[in-house]
Design a protein around this motif. Structure first.
Motif, PDB file in Angstrom:
ATOM      1  N   LEU A  34     -33.685 -34.760 -13.289  1.00 26.91           N
ATOM      2  CA  LEU A  34     -33.857 -36.352 -13.905  1.00 26.91           C
ATOM      3  C   LEU A  34     -34.472 -36.728 -14.956  1.00 26.91           C
ATOM      4  O   LEU A  34     -34.419 -37.604 -15.887  1.00 26.91           O
ATOM      5  CB  LEU A  34     -34.404 -37.153 -12.667  1.00 26.91           C
ATOM      6  N   LEU A  85     -31.698 -35.830 -18.457  1.00 25.20           N
ATOM      7  CA  LEU A  85     -30.387 -35.872 -18.302  1.00 25.20           C
ATOM      8  C   LEU A  85     -29.391 -35.569 -19.423  1.00 25.20           C
ATOM      9  O   LEU A  85     -28.262 -35.442 -19.429  1.00 25.20           O
ATOM     10  CB  LEU A  85     -29.971 -37.511 -18.096  1.00 25.20           C
ATOM     11  N   ALA A 130     -24.389 -35.950 -14.685  1.00 24.39           N
ATOM     12  CA  ALA A 130     -25.561 -36.712 -14.825  1.00 24.39           C
ATOM     13  C   ALA A 130     -24.980 -37.960 -13.721  1.00 24.39           C
ATOM     14  O   ALA A 130     -25.867 -38.767 -12.932  1.00 24.39           O
ATOM     15  CB  ALA A 130     -25.809 -37.261 -16.229  1.00 24.39           C
ATOM     16  N   ARG A 152     -25.531 -37.808 -10.031  1.00 21.16           N
ATOM     17  CA  ARG A 152     -27.060 -37.699  -9.281  1.00 21.16           C
ATOM     18  C   ARG A 152     -27.466 -38.665  -8.436  1.00 21.16           C
ATOM     19  O   ARG A 152     -28.248 -38.380  -7.378  1.00 21.16           O
ATOM     20  CB  ARG A 152     -28.285 -37.812 -10.511  1.00 21.16           C
ATOM     21  N   LEU A 182     -26.820 -37.277  -4.619  1.00 24.11           N
ATOM     22  CA  LEU A 182     -27.907 -36.342  -4.521  1.00 24.11           C
ATOM     23  C   LEU A 182     -29.085 -37.119  -3.462  1.00 24.11           C
ATOM     24  O   LEU A 182     -29.700 -36.690  -2.869  1.00 24.11           O
ATOM     25  CB  LEU A 182     -28.481 -35.660  -5.338  1.00 24.11           C
ATOM     26  N   ALA A 217     -32.584 -35.483  -5.267  1.00 25.41           N
ATOM     27  CA  ALA A 217     -32.354 -35.299  -6.741  1.00 25.41           C
ATOM     28  C   ALA A 217     -33.607 -34.800  -7.262  1.00 25.41           C
ATOM     29  O   ALA A 217     -33.588 -34.310  -8.422  1.00 25.41           O
ATOM     30  CB  ALA A 217     -32.006 -36.556  -7.294  1.00 25.41           C
ATOM     31  N   ALA A 247     -33.658 -30.888  -7.946  1.00 25.52           N
ATOM     32  CA  ALA A 247     -32.616 -30.325  -8.869  1.00 25.52           C
ATOM     33  C   ALA A 247     -33.683 -30.295  -9.975  1.00 25.52           C
ATOM     34  O   ALA A 247     -34.526 -30.985 -10.676  1.00 25.52           O
ATOM     35  CB  ALA A 247     -31.738 -31.406  -9.186  1.00 25.52           C
ATOM     36  N   SER A 307     -24.338 -26.633 -15.443  1.00 23.38           N
ATOM     37  CA  SER A 307     -24.815 -28.179 -15.844  1.00 23.38           C
ATOM     38  C   SER A 307     -23.827 -29.054 -16.073  1.00 23.38           C
ATOM     39  O   SER A 307     -23.842 -29.960 -16.449  1.00 23.38           O
ATOM     40  CB  SER A 307     -26.099 -28.181 -16.423  1.00 23.38           C
TER      41      SER A 307
END
Length: 179
Positions: A14, A17, A25, A28, A31, A35, A38, A152
Motif C-alpha cells: 500500500l 502502489l 493497484a 487492493r 483484499l 491488504a 501484502a 505484481s
C-alpha cells in the motif's frame, strides 16, 4: 514486520502502489484489511523470469508461485482462466485445468492477448486484479505457502502475500491444479 525472502527488500504494498500494474493497484480494495499483509519489492526487470529471479535474489523456487493464463473454446465460447502454481511445479493444463474449464483443448494464451486482456506485462501477470469473470485456479500447494511470492503485474517488481490471502482472492478456486 515484513516477511523475509532471500535478499529482497520488502515494503508494504500500500506504500508503493507505483510498483503495481494499474489493475493490481485497483484490486487492493478486494483484499480488505488483509491488504496490510501484502508486500512488494522492486527487482531488475531483466531478472523477472522465475529461474533467473530465484538465483539472483536467493529465493527458493518453492516460495514462488507462477501465474499463467490459459485459453480454450467450447461451442464457440472462449474460456480463459488465471492459473497459479508453485514455481517448482507445472500447471496441469491438459488435465485438471482443462476439465475445470470444460473445454476439449486448452493452451497457454498468446502473449499479446494475455497482456492486452489483463492490462499486465508478460512475466508479471498475477491473479490479483485478474479480469472479472475469469476463474482464478490456485493449486493447493501454492495456497498452502506461508508467504507466496507472485507477480505484481509489471516485470520490475514482485508481490508477496500469505498463501491464505492468495486463496481468498475473488474468483479463486483452490484444488490440485499442478503436476
Amino acid at each position: 514486520m515484513s516477511p523475509r525472502l532471500g535478499t529482497l527488500d520488502l515494503v508494504p504494498a500500500l506504500d508503493r502502489l507505483d510498483l503495481l500494474a494499474d489493475p493490481v493497484a485497483a484490486a487492493r480494495g478486494t483484499l480488505g484489511q488483509a491488504a496490510d499483509e501484502a508486500w512488494v519489492c522492486a527487482i531488475d526487470p531483466a531478472l523477472a523470469d522465475t529461474a533467473a529471479f530465484a538465483e539472483a535474489y536467493e529465493v527458493p523456487l518453492e516460495a514462488s508461485a507462477n501465474c499463467v493464463v490459459v485459453l480454450g473454446r467450447r461451442a464457440g465460447e472462449e474460456r480463459a482462466a488465471a492459473c497459479v502454481v508453485r514455481a517448482d511445479t507445472r500447471a496441469d493444463v491438459n488435465g485438471a485445468i482443462r476439465r475445470r474449464l470444460d473445454v476439449r483443448k486448452l493452451s497457454f494464451a498468446p502473449t499479446e492477448w494475455a497482456t492486452e486482456t489483463t492490462g499486465m506485462e508478460y512475466g508479471g501477470i498475477t491473479p490479483v486484479g485478474a479480469p472479472k469473470g475469469w476463474p482464478v485456479l490456485v493449486d493447493e500447494r501454492a495456497a498452502a505457502l506461508e508467504w507466496a511470492l507472485i507477480g505484481s503485474g509489471i516485470r520490475g517488481s514482485k508481490l508477496v502475500l500469505p498463501g491464505a490471502l492468495l486463496a481468498a482472492l475473488p474468483s479463486v478456486e483452490v484444488a490440485a491444479y499442478a503436476l
